[in-house]
Motif scaffolding. Structure first.
Motif, PDB file in Angstrom:
ATOM      1  N   ARG A 145       1.147 -12.018   3.255  1.00 44.04           N
ATOM      2  CA  ARG A 145       0.001 -11.080   3.463  1.00 44.04           C
ATOM      3  C   ARG A 145      -0.621 -10.552   1.994  1.00 44.04           C
ATOM      4  N   LEU A 146       0.277 -10.464   1.090  1.00 42.48           N
ATOM      5  CA  LEU A 146      -0.361 -10.031  -0.229  1.00 42.48           C
ATOM      6  C   LEU A 146      -1.108 -11.198  -0.615  1.00 42.48           C
ATOM      7  N   LYS A 167      -0.425   4.784  -9.183  1.00 43.08           N
ATOM      8  CA  LYS A 167       0.378   4.289  -8.064  1.00 43.08           C
ATOM      9  C   LYS A 167       0.003   4.683  -6.526  1.00 43.08           C
ATOM     10  N   LEU A 189      -4.260 -11.503   0.715  1.00 44.41           N
ATOM     11  CA  LEU A 189      -5.134 -10.582   0.173  1.00 44.41           C
ATOM     12  C   LEU A 189      -5.587 -11.004  -1.299  1.00 44.41           C
ATOM     13  N   ALA A 237      -8.389 -13.395  -0.645  1.00 43.73           N
ATOM     14  CA  ALA A 237      -9.659 -12.551  -0.231  1.00 43.73           C
ATOM     15  C   ALA A 237     -10.480 -12.211  -1.401  1.00 43.73           C
ATOM     16  N   LEU A 238      -9.634 -11.431  -2.311  1.00 47.55           N
ATOM     17  CA  LEU A 238     -10.004 -10.957  -3.564  1.00 47.55           C
ATOM     18  C   LEU A 238     -10.668 -12.044  -4.360  1.00 47.55           C
ATOM     19  N   ASP A 268       6.107  -1.799  -3.506  1.00 47.77           N
ATOM     20  CA  ASP A 268       4.701  -2.300  -3.360  1.00 47.77           C
ATOM     21  C   ASP A 268       4.377  -2.878  -4.632  1.00 47.77           C
ATOM     22  N   GLU A 269       4.789  -2.215  -5.886  1.00 46.14           N
ATOM     23  CA  GLU A 269       4.236  -2.412  -7.049  1.00 46.14           C
ATOM     24  C   GLU A 269       4.800  -3.861  -7.214  1.00 46.14           C
ATOM     25  N   ILE A 298     -11.536  -4.848   2.530  1.00 45.87           N
ATOM     26  CA  ILE A 298     -11.573  -4.806   1.133  1.00 45.87           C
ATOM     27  C   ILE A 298     -13.028  -4.109   0.620  1.00 45.87           C
ATOM     28  N   GLN A 301     -14.059 -12.997  -3.095  1.00 41.40           N
ATOM     29  CA  GLN A 301     -15.072 -11.824  -3.230  1.00 41.40           C
ATOM     30  C   GLN A 301     -15.543 -11.818  -4.872  1.00 41.40           C
ATOM     31  N   LEU A 352      -9.676  -8.659   7.031  1.00 34.21           N
ATOM     32  CA  LEU A 352      -9.190  -8.513   5.540  1.00 34.21           C
ATOM     33  C   LEU A 352     -10.614  -8.227   4.654  1.00 34.21           C
ATOM     34  N   LEU A 364      -6.964  -2.066  -6.932  1.00 37.07           N
ATOM     35  CA  LEU A 364      -6.464  -3.423  -6.302  1.00 37.07           C
ATOM     36  C   LEU A 364      -6.722  -4.607  -7.129  1.00 37.07           C
ATOM     37  N   VAL A 419       3.332  -6.597  -5.059  1.00 37.77           N
ATOM     38  CA  VAL A 419       2.111  -7.193  -5.564  1.00 37.77           C
ATOM     39  C   VAL A 419       2.218  -7.881  -6.882  1.00 37.77           C
ATOM     40  N   LEU A 447      -5.480  -1.396   4.229  1.00 37.90           N
ATOM     41  CA  LEU A 447      -5.454  -2.914   4.494  1.00 37.90           C
ATOM     42  C   LEU A 447      -4.574  -3.081   5.411  1.00 37.90           C
ATOM     43  N   ARG A 448      -3.355  -2.683   5.373  1.00 44.56           N
ATOM     44  CA  ARG A 448      -2.445  -2.873   6.474  1.00 44.56           C
ATOM     45  C   ARG A 448      -2.972  -2.365   7.880  1.00 44.56           C
ATOM     46  N   LEU A 507      -2.962   2.532  -5.436  1.00 46.48           N
ATOM     47  CA  LEU A 507      -2.697   1.393  -4.903  1.00 46.48           C
ATOM     48  C   LEU A 507      -1.913   1.372  -3.505  1.00 46.48           C
ATOM     49  N   ARG A 508      -1.148   2.149  -3.419  1.00 48.34           N
ATOM     50  CA  ARG A 508      -0.439   2.552  -2.074  1.00 48.34           C
ATOM     51  C   ARG A 508      -1.495   2.939  -0.956  1.00 48.34           C
ATOM     52  N   LEU A 560      -3.270  -0.267   0.081  1.00 46.34           N
ATOM     53  CA  LEU A 560      -2.478  -1.249   0.733  1.00 46.34           C
ATOM     54  C   LEU A 560      -2.448  -0.724   2.125  1.00 46.34           C
TER      55      LEU A 560
END
Ligand SMILES: [Zn+2]
Lengths: 231, 245
Positions: B56-57, A214, B60, B63-64, B21-22, A178, B67, A174, A189, B25, A224-225, A217-218, A221
């Motif tokens: 998983r998010l 949008k 993430l 992880a962010l 997703d929005e 990133i 970092q 992951l 992100l 997240v 990353l997936r 962002l999609r 993701l």
């Protein structure tokens, strides 16, 4: 599309009036570190590999099981400066950020016995504590969450043990994913995570069409997936 | 209205319609307001797929965070923290609402009597369906408000449960803002999509829609709206002056 009202009200702006506009804020964080060399920054971003993940997880386990203060201090040195960055990016001033970091680290100490390295990396666990704390302090809201013991909960058909097996490698993958995102996707992100505002506002501030925000962002993701070995 | 019974499989069918997703997240990052978070979290109770996705998010987010550039903290911060480690933990100042009685009953319940409202919704309601007081909105449609959000409530979002008689069409309406809907019992069809227990729908102000409840069982939904519904169509024009919806 989801509109502004469903997102958190901008009430923390009222609480922390010193905060400038979000754009100035994020620039400010970057400027604050302009004096650091590129190598230092690169090292910061590369530091969390699977050995580092393992080290942090083990420290947190030691705090939970043995109330080990040295381990706790090592966790402080890793997490406190990053938590402070996180909070400042959300618009909290330096003094307020220190206070919340203090709250979060004390919670880490008190709740460490509930940490299970098979379920999450230490960084993830600390992130959720910091997230919940800032919802409480900055927004004065509660955070609705599932109850794992709720009889109405639909159980996961996949054994959680199977999900946990490759957690450490996942964490490293992951991190690598990133770092290799196109810059505009990585930036978006970070905004989605670290700026408390709906995408329509992010789009307006950046002069980008909402659709672009949008789709970036999609895309981020999806990459990353893919890196995490799914879809 | 007919008394509600849960089909045997109700607890175990996987939802087909998920939050986008929005929303996921925003929930995982802590940027979603309490009312919308309640709808998402209640969906999570019914949807292992989205629970996994939120995990998983959150990873993430971790992880962010790892970092993030390191910002210098106050010189005395570590000392202040170390000084606090031995202090007794304060009582959690603002616990999530939980109805202990309802929970204990639920644990003893046979699978067929499993509560219909999952947590965290059951806690906000203060019990299962029987804890609700329904108010008639129009023929075949009842609502019950759910209190959610800070006491000084400035979010403006409205959270409620709707109970629609089987086979009823909701009046055609649009939204000034957006609407999140989570099906808890029965089902409905909106345009071409069919929604059952656990299914989640997001609609915005561009959608002029008319959901129709499935024939038979009453349809019970949790809805979160950030602006009053505006009724459209002939029925809507007739009803608008009379109902505040
Ligand atoms: Zn889902």
């Amino acid at each position: 599309m989801v509109e502004i009202g469903l997102y958190s009200p901008a009430s923390f702006g009222r609480v922390f009036r010193k905060a400038q506009s979000a754009l100035q804020r994020s620039n400010g964080v970057e400027r604050g570190h302009a004096d650091r060399t590129a190598t230092e920054r690169t090292m910061d971003r590369h530091i969390v590999d699977s050995a580092e993940t393992e080290r942090l997880n083990a420290l947190l386990v030691r705090v939970g099981r043995e109330r080990d203060r040295e381990a706790f201090i090592a966790l402080f040195h890793h997490f406190a400066p990053r938590l402070k960055s996180y909070l400042q990016r959300l618009g909290v001033d330096a003094g307020g950020a220190d206070e919340i970091v203090q709250d979060v680290m004390v919670s880490v100490w008190r709740r460490a016995d509930s940490y299970d390295p098979a379920l999450s990396a230490a960084g993830t666990w600390v992130f959720t504590i910091a997230r919940n704390r800032r919802i409480d302090v900055l927004r004065r809201e509660r955070r609705p969450e599932i109850d794992p013991d709720d009889p109405a909960l639909v159980p996961d058909p996949v054994d959680p043990a199977d999900r946990a097996v490759e957690l450490e490698q996942d964490t490293e993958r992951l991190h690598r994913a990133i770092r290799t995102l196109p810059p505009e996707q990585a930036e978006l992100l970070r905004m989605a995570y670290f700026e408390d505002k709906p995408h329509s506002v992010i789009a307006a501030e950046r002069n980008l069409p909402l659709g672009t925000v949008k789709s970036r962002l999609r895309l981020a993701l999806a990459r990353l997936r893919k890196a995490m070995g799914e879809e | 209205m007919t008394p509600l019974s849960m089909p045997e499989t109700a607890g175990h069918q996987a939802p087909v319609h998920h939050p986008g997703d929005e929303l996921l997240v925003a929930y995982a990052s802590g940027n979603l307001a309490e009312a919308a978070s309640l709808a998402v979290a209640t969906h999570l109770a019914l949807c292992p797929r989205c629970r996994h996705e939120v995990n998983r998010l959150e990873a993430l987010g971790g992880a962010l965070l790892d970092q993030m550039p390191a910002a210098p903290v106050g010189d005395d911060l570590l000392a202040r923290i170390m000084g606090q480690l031995d202090a007794p933990a304060p009582v959690t100042p603002r616990p999530l609402p939980a109805n202990t009685d309802a929970r204990t009953d639920a644990r003893r319940a046979k699978p067929a009597e499993r509560p219909l409202l999952p947590q965290p919704l059951r806690g906000y309601v203060g019990g299962d369906l029987s804890a609700l007081s329904w108010r008639r909105v129009m023929r075949g449609v009842e609502e019950a408000e759910v209190k959610c959000g800070p006491a000084d409530g400035e979010s403006g979002a409205k959270v409620r449960l709707l109970r629609i008689k089987g086979g009823m069409a909701m009046p055609q309406h649009t939204h000034g803002g957006s609407e999140l809907t989570l099906v808890l019992a029965g089902g409905f069809t909106d345009a071409t999509d069919h929604y059952l227990r656990g299914d989640f729908a997001e609609t915005d102000n561009s959608v002029d829609h008319q959901p129709v409840a499935d024939a038979g069982e009453d349809c019970i939904c949790l809805t979160v709206t950030d602006a009053p519904l505006r009724l459209t169509g002939t029925l809507g024009r007739l009803l608008n002056p009379f109902i505040k919806f």
